[in-house]
Write a protein that holds these residues in place. Sequence first.
Motif, PDB file in Angstrom:
ATOM      1  N   GLY A  42       0.832  -1.199   0.000  1.00  0.00           N
ATOM      2  CA  GLY A  42       0.000   0.000   0.000  1.00  0.00           C
ATOM      3  C   GLY A  42       0.861   1.242   0.000  1.00  0.00           C
ATOM      4  O   GLY A  42       2.003   1.223  -0.452  1.00  0.00           O
ATOM      5  N   GLY A  43       0.284   2.340   0.499  1.00  0.00           N
ATOM      6  CA  GLY A  43       0.988   3.618   0.459  1.00  0.00           C
ATOM      7  C   GLY A  43       0.858   4.235  -0.925  1.00  0.00           C
ATOM      8  O   GLY A  43      -0.101   3.965  -1.654  1.00  0.00           O
ATOM      9  N   SER A  44       1.831   5.053  -1.313  1.00  0.00           N
ATOM     10  CA  SER A  44       1.744   5.747  -2.605  1.00  0.00           C
ATOM     11  C   SER A  44       2.770   5.247  -3.625  1.00  0.00           C
ATOM     12  O   SER A  44       2.527   5.284  -4.826  1.00  0.00           O
ATOM     13  N   THR A  45       3.905   4.758  -3.146  1.00  0.00           N
ATOM     14  CA  THR A  45       4.975   4.358  -4.076  1.00  0.00           C
ATOM     15  C   THR A  45       4.538   3.326  -5.105  1.00  0.00           C
ATOM     16  O   THR A  45       4.860   3.460  -6.288  1.00  0.00           O
ATOM     17  N   PRO A  46       3.769   2.289  -4.702  1.00  0.00           N
ATOM     18  CA  PRO A  46       3.462   1.231  -5.687  1.00  0.00           C
ATOM     19  C   PRO A  46       2.620   1.693  -6.861  1.00  0.00           C
ATOM     20  O   PRO A  46       2.563   1.020  -7.885  1.00  0.00           O
ATOM     21  N   ASP A  73      -0.899  -5.351   3.825  1.00  0.00           N
ATOM     22  CA  ASP A  73      -1.520  -4.642   4.956  1.00  0.00           C
ATOM     23  C   ASP A  73      -2.664  -3.782   4.438  1.00  0.00           C
ATOM     24  O   ASP A  73      -2.826  -3.594   3.238  1.00  0.00           O
ATOM     25  N   ARG A  75      -5.552  -0.462   5.833  1.00  0.00           N
ATOM     26  CA  ARG A  75      -5.982   0.458   6.875  1.00  0.00           C
ATOM     27  C   ARG A  75      -7.417   0.161   7.252  1.00  0.00           C
ATOM     28  O   ARG A  75      -8.168  -0.475   6.511  1.00  0.00           O
ATOM     29  N   ASN A  85      -5.608   0.691   0.746  1.00  0.00           N
ATOM     30  CA  ASN A  85      -4.575   0.069  -0.099  1.00  0.00           C
ATOM     31  C   ASN A  85      -5.218  -0.770  -1.195  1.00  0.00           C
ATOM     32  O   ASN A  85      -4.666  -0.910  -2.297  1.00  0.00           O
ATOM     33  N   GLY A 146       6.558  -1.658   0.910  1.00  0.00           N
ATOM     34  CA  GLY A 146       7.134  -0.318   0.827  1.00  0.00           C
ATOM     35  C   GLY A 146       7.997  -0.095   2.059  1.00  0.00           C
ATOM     36  O   GLY A 146       8.160  -0.986   2.895  1.00  0.00           O
ATOM     37  N   LEU A 147       8.542   1.102   2.158  1.00  0.00           N
ATOM     38  CA  LEU A 147       9.386   1.453   3.306  1.00  0.00           C
ATOM     39  C   LEU A 147       8.975   2.836   3.794  1.00  0.00           C
ATOM     40  O   LEU A 147       8.987   3.810   3.027  1.00  0.00           O
ATOM     41  N   GLY A 148       8.570   2.925   5.057  1.00  0.00           N
ATOM     42  CA  GLY A 148       8.222   4.229   5.617  1.00  0.00           C
ATOM     43  C   GLY A 148       9.471   4.983   6.049  1.00  0.00           C
ATOM     44  O   GLY A 148      10.530   4.381   6.252  1.00  0.00           O
ATOM     45  N   HIS A 152       9.390   1.550   8.990  1.00  0.00           N
ATOM     46  CA  HIS A 152       8.353   0.504   9.010  1.00  0.00           C
ATOM     47  C   HIS A 152       8.157  -0.070   7.613  1.00  0.00           C
ATOM     48  O   HIS A 152       8.503   0.540   6.601  1.00  0.00           O
ATOM     49  N   THR A 153       7.558  -1.260   7.598  1.00  0.00           N
ATOM     50  CA  THR A 153       7.119  -1.851   6.337  1.00  0.00           C
ATOM     51  C   THR A 153       5.818  -2.590   6.603  1.00  0.00           C
ATOM     52  O   THR A 153       5.568  -2.989   7.746  1.00  0.00           O
ATOM     53  N   ALA A 154       5.000  -2.720   5.582  1.00  0.00           N
ATOM     54  CA  ALA A 154       3.608  -3.148   5.783  1.00  0.00           C
ATOM     55  C   ALA A 154       3.054  -2.260   6.895  1.00  0.00           C
ATOM     56  O   ALA A 154       3.228  -1.046   6.835  1.00  0.00           O
ATOM     57  N   ARG A 182      -4.721  -0.869  11.852  1.00  0.00           N
ATOM     58  CA  ARG A 182      -4.309  -1.521  10.602  1.00  0.00           C
ATOM     59  C   ARG A 182      -4.421  -3.033  10.746  1.00  0.00           C
ATOM     60  O   ARG A 182      -4.312  -3.562  11.862  1.00  0.00           O
ATOM     61  N   LYS A 205      13.232   9.267   1.103  1.00  0.00           N
ATOM     62  CA  LYS A 205      13.558   7.938   1.653  1.00  0.00           C
ATOM     63  C   LYS A 205      15.076   7.700   1.686  1.00  0.00           C
ATOM     64  O   LYS A 205      15.532   6.616   2.063  1.00  0.00           O
TER      65      LYS A 205
HETATM   66  C1  6PG Z   1       0.735   1.581   4.137  1.00  0.00           C
HETATM   67  C2  6PG Z   1       1.882   0.778   3.606  1.00  0.00           C
HETATM   68  C3  6PG Z   1       3.166   1.269   4.198  1.00  0.00           C
HETATM   69  C4  6PG Z   1       3.883   1.979   3.076  1.00  0.00           C
HETATM   70  C5  6PG Z   1       4.978   2.857   3.599  1.00  0.00           C
HETATM   71  C6  6PG Z   1       5.551   3.700   2.462  1.00  0.00           C
HETATM   72  O1  6PG Z   1      -0.339   1.011   4.360  1.00  0.00           O
HETATM   73  O2  6PG Z   1       0.937   2.799   4.260  1.00  0.00           O
HETATM   74  O3  6PG Z   1       1.744  -0.519   3.656  1.00  0.00           O
HETATM   75  O4  6PG Z   1       3.995   0.273   4.719  1.00  0.00           O
HETATM   76  O5  6PG Z   1       4.406   1.010   2.173  1.00  0.00           O
HETATM   77  O6  6PG Z   1       4.418   3.715   4.589  1.00  0.00           O
HETATM   78  O7  6PG Z   1       4.512   4.525   2.002  1.00  0.00           O
HETATM   79  P1  6PG Z   1       4.736   5.469   0.711  1.00  0.00           P
HETATM   80  O8  6PG Z   1       4.882   4.543  -0.456  1.00  0.00           O
HETATM   81  O9  6PG Z   1       3.472   6.289   0.645  1.00  0.00           O
HETATM   82  O10 6PG Z   1       5.970   6.277   0.967  1.00  0.00           O
END
Ligand code: 6PG
Length: 249
Positions: A42-46, A73, A75, A85, A146-148, A152-154, A182, A205
């Motif tokens: 999830g998040g925005s990168t993918p 993961d 929300r 996601n 992804g990587l926060g 964090h991840t997931a 989450r 990042k």
């Molecule tokens: C989520 C993701 C989370 C995400 C990282 C990076 O639900 O937000 O699973 O782990 O991969 O926070 O988020 P960005 O891609 O938005 O930087």
Amino acid sequence: MTKSVRTFETSQKWADAAAEHFDQLAHQAVLQRGRFSIALAGGSTPRRLYERLAEPPYRDQIDWSRMDFFWSDERAVPPDSEHSNYFLAYEAWLWKVPVAAHRVYRMPGEADDVENAAARYQQQIATVLGHPASGPPPQFDLILLGLGEDGHTASLFPHSDVLAEPVRWVAVSQSPRPPAIRLTMTYPILNAARNVMFLVTGKGKADIMAQVLEGPHDPQRLPAQAVRPSGGELSWFVDRAAASKLTMM
Ligand code: 6PG
């Protein structure tokens, strides 16, 4: 475990390479086992990868009907929320390609009873992948992560209880940023995967990439460091901006 870090000059080259790797893994899995099981990030990168997979040649050459889509993961929001996601993947990709709709298994983050939702999702993974619902987890063909900026991840956040989850494959997690509640895959199932792809872009990042890949091993503070698929392949797909503080550059 084999590990690779691949860096790319532009976001287009990053997306092309990640899509190509996805395509190869999918082709190999379908050839060898007749299916491709994947957990989406999830998040925005993918988004850029998801959009690329919905374009030629991948849109037309991948056998989407053989894929089982899960999420790593989610929300605690409805599936049509901009924070979902599931919605990210559906809107950027899944509605544009001929997936088998009944093989898209959304993580029910919006459930009133999230603990029960986590247990039900674990059972669904077991049923779909033909695996006992307790004990060692099944092997996903691919898990995207992804990587926060906090490492964090997931939804495995620093110093959180879920990092120590030794048995359950899916658990409830608390995010320091909203939405707080989450559902997340845990290390046991992440580290059982055949392939894990980290997707990381942007200069924001760069610091955390250097800490995670080249700093001291401290998975309580940097949960992404404990993603180590012992019998699989760990690959990092990183654009130049996110890789800019790596000494290996
Ligand atoms: C989520 C993701 C989370 C995400 C990282 C990076 O639900 O937000 O699973 O782990 O991969 O926070 O988020 P960005 O891609 O938005 O930087």
